[in-house]
Each structure stands twice: as structure tokens, then as C-alpha cells.
Design a protein around this motif. Structure first.
Motif, PDB file in Angstrom:
ATOM      1  N   ALA A  24       0.808  -1.213   0.000  1.00 23.54           N
ATOM      2  CA  ALA A  24       0.000   0.000   0.000  1.00 23.54           C
ATOM      3  C   ALA A  24       0.842   1.263   0.000  1.00 23.54           C
ATOM      4  O   ALA A  24       0.310   2.340  -0.137  1.00 23.54           O
ATOM      5  CB  ALA A  24      -0.930  -0.011   1.206  1.00 23.54           C
ATOM      6  N   ALA A  25       2.151   1.136   0.154  1.00 24.76           N
ATOM      7  CA  ALA A  25       2.993   2.326   0.257  1.00 24.76           C
ATOM      8  C   ALA A  25       4.183   2.237  -0.694  1.00 24.76           C
ATOM      9  O   ALA A  25       5.331   2.379  -0.284  1.00 24.76           O
ATOM     10  CB  ALA A  25       3.451   2.513   1.690  1.00 24.76           C
ATOM     11  N   GLU A  26       3.912   1.970  -1.960  1.00 25.22           N
ATOM     12  CA  GLU A  26       4.979   1.996  -2.953  1.00 25.22           C
ATOM     13  C   GLU A  26       5.460   3.440  -3.099  1.00 25.22           C
ATOM     14  O   GLU A  26       4.688   4.374  -2.945  1.00 25.22           O
ATOM     15  CB  GLU A  26       4.456   1.502  -4.299  1.00 25.22           C
ATOM     16  N   SER A  27       6.745   3.608  -3.397  1.00 24.99           N
ATOM     17  CA  SER A  27       7.258   4.962  -3.575  1.00 24.99           C
ATOM     18  C   SER A  27       7.938   5.090  -4.929  1.00 24.99           C
ATOM     19  O   SER A  27       8.506   4.127  -5.445  1.00 24.99           O
ATOM     20  CB  SER A  27       8.236   5.326  -2.460  1.00 24.99           C
ATOM     21  N   LEU A  28       7.862   6.294  -5.483  1.00 29.23           N
ATOM     22  CA  LEU A  28       8.518   6.606  -6.747  1.00 29.23           C
ATOM     23  C   LEU A  28       9.269   7.920  -6.590  1.00 29.23           C
ATOM     24  O   LEU A  28       8.722   8.904  -6.097  1.00 29.23           O
ATOM     25  CB  LEU A  28       7.495   6.767  -7.875  1.00 29.23           C
ATOM     26  N   SER A  29      10.528   7.932  -6.996  1.00 32.31           N
ATOM     27  CA  SER A  29      11.302   9.173  -7.023  1.00 32.31           C
ATOM     28  C   SER A  29      11.370   9.653  -8.471  1.00 32.31           C
ATOM     29  O   SER A  29      11.801   8.914  -9.358  1.00 32.31           O
ATOM     30  CB  SER A  29      12.707   8.953  -6.466  1.00 32.31           C
ATOM     31  N   VAL A  30      10.916  10.879  -8.695  1.00 31.55           N
ATOM     32  CA  VAL A  30      10.794  11.392 -10.066  1.00 31.55           C
ATOM     33  C   VAL A  30      11.507  12.742 -10.187  1.00 31.55           C
ATOM     34  O   VAL A  30      11.231  13.671  -9.432  1.00 31.55           O
ATOM     35  CB  VAL A  30       9.313  11.547 -10.464  1.00 31.55           C
ATOM     36  N   ALA A  31      12.404  12.836 -11.153  1.00 31.54           N
ATOM     37  CA  ALA A  31      13.084  14.094 -11.442  1.00 31.54           C
ATOM     38  C   ALA A  31      12.199  14.945 -12.339  1.00 31.54           C
ATOM     39  O   ALA A  31      11.513  14.438 -13.223  1.00 31.54           O
ATOM     40  CB  ALA A  31      14.419  13.825 -12.131  1.00 31.54           C
ATOM     41  N   ALA A  32      12.234  16.261 -12.113  1.00 34.91           N
ATOM     42  CA  ALA A  32      11.429  17.167 -12.934  1.00 34.91           C
ATOM     43  C   ALA A  32      12.041  18.555 -12.909  1.00 34.91           C
ATOM     44  O   ALA A  32      12.717  18.926 -11.945  1.00 34.91           O
ATOM     45  CB  ALA A  32      10.000  17.225 -12.407  1.00 34.91           C
ATOM     46  N   THR A  33      11.813  19.316 -13.979  1.00 35.50           N
ATOM     47  CA  THR A  33      12.119  20.738 -13.918  1.00 35.50           C
ATOM     48  C   THR A  33      10.953  21.430 -13.222  1.00 35.50           C
ATOM     49  O   THR A  33       9.834  20.918 -13.201  1.00 35.50           O
ATOM     50  CB  THR A  33      12.362  21.317 -15.325  1.00 35.50           C
ATOM     51  N   ALA A  34      11.235  22.595 -12.649  1.00 27.81           N
ATOM     52  CA  ALA A  34      10.288  23.209 -11.709  1.00 27.81           C
ATOM     53  C   ALA A  34       8.927  23.528 -12.311  1.00 27.81           C
ATOM     54  O   ALA A  34       7.886  23.227 -11.723  1.00 27.81           O
ATOM     55  CB  ALA A  34      10.906  24.471 -11.120  1.00 27.81           C
ATOM     56  N   VAL A  35       8.934  24.162 -13.497  1.00 24.16           N
ATOM     57  CA  VAL A  35       7.691  24.611 -14.119  1.00 24.16           C
ATOM     58  C   VAL A  35       7.647  24.131 -15.560  1.00 24.16           C
ATOM     59  O   VAL A  35       8.601  24.326 -16.301  1.00 24.16           O
ATOM     60  CB  VAL A  35       7.603  26.159 -14.114  1.00 24.16           C
TER      61      VAL A  35
END
Length: 263
Positions: A24-35
């Protein structure tokens, strides 16, 4: 005997609870530019949490490290780029990153703090474009569309300044890192800026750009992952959330045409 039975049942119950919690608590780390990428991810974060996915958003200011860190498994995915850029990155770096879902288009624009229209550009005007192959080519195609230049191959998305065939106003085209372009806007006659960086600099593409791509731009921004995790349940939940009616409405309302849903 009852004590052992009760202990066994308690242990089984705890094991089941741990198993349920991990599912129930899978995690994902995702890189992104701010806007707008990180803003869109922040918008869907609560809905994903209800769906059992904890979203960890890592904001980057460049276009290289988000791909490097996903390829090296330091991050799970990224959301900042279009397919032509990803193709060129994979080719140049020997990586095999893949698109998971298309989300939106950011119509590319040309901006100036010195002139109010392209007809006012002086002879020998200084023009800056992104220095990565795909966005640089994209900028040159836009300059060609405006009649400022012509290219040797009119449809080549990887054109460089060396591929300019005619240049009636003798404009001087320089390549700079995409993130720096808004900061040099006051020092040049024209800057062709990716919409995410334009928005960060408080520029409104639909109002401030002297020249802008149409909403039919082929440069759809995509969620990117690796072949080994692109089909993971958590990743598919993220992709589904990014293509939801709620995200479509959010993009239309918040960005007012500066960012266009692609689904």
C-alpha cells in the motif's frame, strides 16, 4: 498450547500487516524541472497517495542529470523532456531510457526585451538558442518559419547554425545552455526559450513571445523510465494519473495556453 497458537496467529497477523503496508505504500522518485513539470506532479501527489503511491519529486535545473540519474537507478523516472531530446540523449550516452506516457506540449517561443516585433530586428541582430541538439534544431526551424533564415534541410530537427543556408538579416546565432537563456534576455536582441524556463522567468508565452509554435507541435513532453521499471504497477499508476481528466483541466486552467495537454 493456546499460548503458542495465539502467538502464531499474532505473528501471521503482523506478517500480513507488513505485507499489506509494503503493497500500500509503494514509492517513486521522479526528477522534474520546476515549471510546469514539478507543479503538475505536485498536483497529482495527493491522488497518488490515496492510490498507494508515495511520490518523491526531485527538482532539477538542467536537462542532463535527470536522465543520468534515472539510467543509473538513483531515481525511478523523470518528467521534463520530449521524445526527440530523449532519442538524442540515448544515442549520445548509450542509455536505453523509454517513454511511458505523453503528457503535454510546451509551445516553444522567441522573446525580446529590445524589440516588439520580428520586423524590428536590426541587421546583425544577436540571437541565442539552446545548445542541445534537438532544442537548438527546434529553434532554428522556428526562425525559418518566421522567414529569418532558411536551412539546408528545411525539415531537419537536428539542424545547427552551420546548416543555415541563407540569412538575409545576417543575424548572429549563438548557442547557450537552455536554462541560462532567460537570464541573458536583456543582453541580446532575441532569445528562443523553452516554455518551462520562460514560465520560471515569469514570461507568458501566449502574451510575451514574438514568435511561438502552434499547439500542433510534435514535441510532446513525456514521462520517462527504464525498461526494467516502465511496467511496474506504481509507474503505471503515475502514468494514468498524468493522463487523467483532472490533470487536463489543471493544465488548461493554470497555464492558459502556455502549456497544452497532449491527451
Amino acid at each position: 498450547m493456546n499460548y503458542l497458537k495465539n502467538t502464531r496467529q499474532l505473528l501471521l497477523a503482523c506478517a500480513a500487516l507488513v505485507s499489506f503496508s509494503s503493497q500500500a505504500a509503494e514509492s517513486l522518485s521522479v526528477a522534474a524541472t520546476a515549471v510546469p513539470h514539478a507543479e503538475i506532479l505536485e498536483f497529482i501527489k495527493p491522488a497518488l497517495a490515496k492510490d498507494g503511491v508515495e511520490l518523491n519529486i526531485k527538482v532539477f535545473t538542467d536537462y542532463v542529470q535527470p536522465n543520468v540519474q534515472v539510467a543509473e537507478k538513483r531515481l525511478d523516472a523523470n518528467f521534463f523532456q520530449h521524445q526527440p531530446y530523449l532519442d538524442e540523449f540515448n544515442k549520445g550516452r548509450g542509455t536505453a531510457l523509454v517513454a511511458v506516457a505523453g503528457v503535454h506540449v510546451e509551445p516553444f517561443g522567441a522573446y525580446s526585451s529590445k524589440v516588439k516585433s520580428l520586423t524590428e530586428l536590426p541587421e546583425g541582430a544577436s540571437v541565442v538558442i539552446p545548445n542541445d541538439a534537438t532544442n537548438g534544431g527546434r529553434a532554428l526551424l522556428l526562425l525559418q518559419k518566421a522567414g529569418l533564415i532558411t536551412l539546408k534541410d528545411a525539415g531537419n530537427i537536428l539542424s545547427t547554425p552551420k546548416d543555415i543556408a541563407s540569412n538575409p538579416k545576417s543575424i548572429k546565432v549563438r548557442e547557450l545552455e537552455a536554462a541560462t537563456l532567460p537570464r541573458v534576455l536583456g543582453q541580446v536582441d532575441l532569445a528562443l526559450i523553452n516554455t518551462n524556463y520562460a514560465l520560471e522567468a515569469k514570461l507568458n508565452p501566449t502574451q510575451d513571445a514574438l514568435l511561438i509554435e502552434g499547439s500542433d507541435s510534435p514535441y510532446v513532453n513525456i514521462l520517462v523510465a527504464r525498461p526494467d521499471n516502465k511496467d511496474a504497477p506504481a509507474m503505471q499508476k503515475l502514468a494514468k494519473a498524468l493522463n487523467s481528466p483532472e490533470v487536463k483541466a489543471f493544465i488548461l486552467e493554470k497555464y492558459q495556453g502556455a502549456v497544452v495537454p497532449a491527451f
